[in-house]
Scaffold this active site. Structure first.
Site, PDB file in Angstrom:
ATOM      1  CG  HIS A  13      -1.969   1.015   1.252  1.00  0.00           C
ATOM      2  ND1 HIS A  13      -3.313   0.713   1.292  1.00  0.00           N
ATOM      3  CD2 HIS A  13      -1.910   2.373   1.244  1.00  0.00           C
ATOM      4  CE1 HIS A  13      -4.021   1.837   1.309  1.00  0.00           C
ATOM      5  NE2 HIS A  13      -3.182   2.860   1.286  1.00  0.00           N
ATOM      6  CG  HIS A 193      -7.804   3.611   0.424  1.00  0.00           C
ATOM      7  ND1 HIS A 193      -7.197   3.049  -0.655  1.00  0.00           N
ATOM      8  CD2 HIS A 193      -6.851   4.376   1.026  1.00  0.00           C
ATOM      9  CE1 HIS A 193      -5.940   3.455  -0.715  1.00  0.00           C
ATOM     10  NE2 HIS A 193      -5.701   4.268   0.293  1.00  0.00           N
ATOM     11  CD  GLU A 196      -7.063   6.611   5.805  1.00  0.00           C
ATOM     12  OE1 GLU A 196      -7.726   6.706   4.756  1.00  0.00           O
ATOM     13  OE2 GLU A 196      -5.930   7.134   5.945  1.00  0.00           O
ATOM     14  CG  ASP A 274      -1.534   5.636   3.253  1.00  0.00           C
ATOM     15  OD1 ASP A 274      -1.895   5.336   2.109  1.00  0.00           O
ATOM     16  OD2 ASP A 274      -2.291   6.149   4.099  1.00  0.00           O
TER      17      ASP A 274
HETATM   18  N1  ADE Z   1      -4.750   9.022  -0.862  1.00  0.00           N
HETATM   19  C1  ADE Z   1      -3.475   9.072  -0.456  1.00  0.00           C
HETATM   20  N2  ADE Z   1      -3.360   8.683   0.834  1.00  0.00           N
HETATM   21  C2  ADE Z   1      -4.609   8.359   1.246  1.00  0.00           C
HETATM   22  C3  ADE Z   1      -5.159   7.880   2.449  1.00  0.00           C
HETATM   23  N3  ADE Z   1      -4.413   7.646   3.530  1.00  0.00           N
HETATM   24  N4  ADE Z   1      -6.492   7.688   2.509  1.00  0.00           N
HETATM   25  C4  ADE Z   1      -7.259   7.923   1.449  1.00  0.00           C
HETATM   26  N5  ADE Z   1      -6.796   8.362   0.284  1.00  0.00           N
HETATM   27  C5  ADE Z   1      -5.479   8.585   0.176  1.00  0.00           C
HETATM   28 ZN    ZN Z   2      -3.795   4.841   1.033  1.00  0.00          ZN
END
Ligand code: ADE
Ligand code: ZN
Length: 328
Positions: A13, A193, A196, A274
């Site tokens: 990721h 995603h 989060e 990330d």
């Molecule tokens: N784009 C880049 N980083 C991200 C993240 N942590 N969450 C969602 N979109 C992203």
């Molecule tokens: Zn991401």
């Protein structure tokens, strides 16, 4: 580097633009006479207030990446950092939104440049890269369709996946079903995603609407243990990015991060960065912090690296080749 930080690593990721060192972006801005000084702090790092502001700063930084040649240089710069951190295999999110404005012909040119750089990095630094096209949720379902068409037309042994990033609070996963069906029909593997920022119900909605093999983050599943059991039973792989979650304030510190608990409960967790320079992290730093927080040893890190390789979207021959690099 400590012994733990020096272990061979697999990262699933990583946003390509999110890996751009700030000095690299400043250099491009100067070349193009673009004024983006407002996105940097006094020490030259990226500056943002919260996740939503981070997305804006990310897009402003990306605005100076304007040609396939810029992406060729970016890919080399990002892979140099990853290789220095001990990463032997990486998957990166690529966005046709930023690479040619979702025009399929332009996208091919960008992809070619990125693949060329990946080939050069593999020869010079021994790191293998594969690509995952990613639509951006807050750009809406119509743009996601166009992105999926770009992905489907270039699906193959290098471009192996399709995903979705962006603001998880915008729209519903089901709004993007057409894009995901299109990508799946082209043979692309799916990661989304979710979890989060979104609560457990959003993760459930993602699983049932889009049926991804992997989730980007997924960590808020810990708030609902029935969902944790479902993830374990389905074998859904979580691309966990602890340093990102701490930097964005989802958890106050590594010790409070649910990765260890999710692992104990049988969920397939993996470790990634990330957007490393945005979050002042590297894969080596993630390992060091996790070792410090949870006393994880070499065996645990190698087990998670093999788990990540199992969940990678590359072909079996590539996996066999990379697995040898994980043998100690
Ligand atoms: N784009 C880049 N980083 C991200 C993240 N942590 N969450 C969602 N979109 C992203
Ligand atoms: Zn991401």
């Amino acid at each position: 580097m400590s012994e733990i930080a020096g272990l061979p690593k697999v990262e699933l990721h990583l946003h390509l633009e999110g890996g751009a060192p700030p000095a690299f972006i400043r250099g491009l801005a100067a070349e193009k006479k673009a004024d983006i000084a407002g996105i940097f702090d006094a020490r030259g790092g990226y500056a943002y207030r919260d996740f939503w502001h981070f997305l804006k700063v990310y897009e402003a930084a990306t605005s100076v990446l304007r040609t396939p040649e810029d992406y060729r240089r970016l890919t080399l710069a990002v892979l140099e950092e990853s290789a220095a951190s001990g990463v032997v295999y990486s998957e990166t999110f690529l966005s046709p939104d930023f690479c040619g404005g979702r025009d399929p012909g332009a996208w091919r040119e960008y992809l070619l440049a990125i693949r060329e750089a990946a080939g050069e990095a593999e020869r010079k630094m021994g790191i293998t890269l594969r690509g995952i096209v990613t639509c951006i949720r807050h750009f809406g379902p119509e743009k996601a369709r166009e992105t999926a068409i770009c992905a489907a037309e270039t699906a193959g042994d290098w471009l192996t996946g399709f995903g979705m990033a962006g603001d998880e609070k915008m729209g519903k996963p089901g709004d993007f079903r057409w894009a995901f069906d299109c990508a799946r029909e082209a043979g692309l593997r799916i990661t989304v995603h979710s979890g989060e920022w979104g609560a457990p119900e959003t993760i459930r909605d993602t699983l049932h609407s889009l049926n991804p093999e992997r989730l980007g983050h997924g960590v808020r599943a810990i708030e609902d243990l029935a969902l944790v059991d479902e993830l374990a039973e389905r074998g859904t792989v979580l691309e966990v990015c602890p340093g990102s979650n701490v930097a964005l304030g989802i958890y106050p510190e590594f010790r409070a991060h649910p990765i260890a608990e999710l692992d104990r409960r049988g969920v397939k967790v993996t470790i990634s960065t990330d957007d490393p320079p945005f979050f002042h992290t590297t894969m080596a730093r993630e390992y060091e912090e996790l070792h410090r927080a949870f006393d994880w040893d070499e065996g645990q890190f190698l087990r998670l690296a093999r788990q990540a390789l199992d969940a990678a979207f590359c072909d079996a021959d590539t996996k066999t080749r990379i697995a040898k690099k994980l043998e100690r």
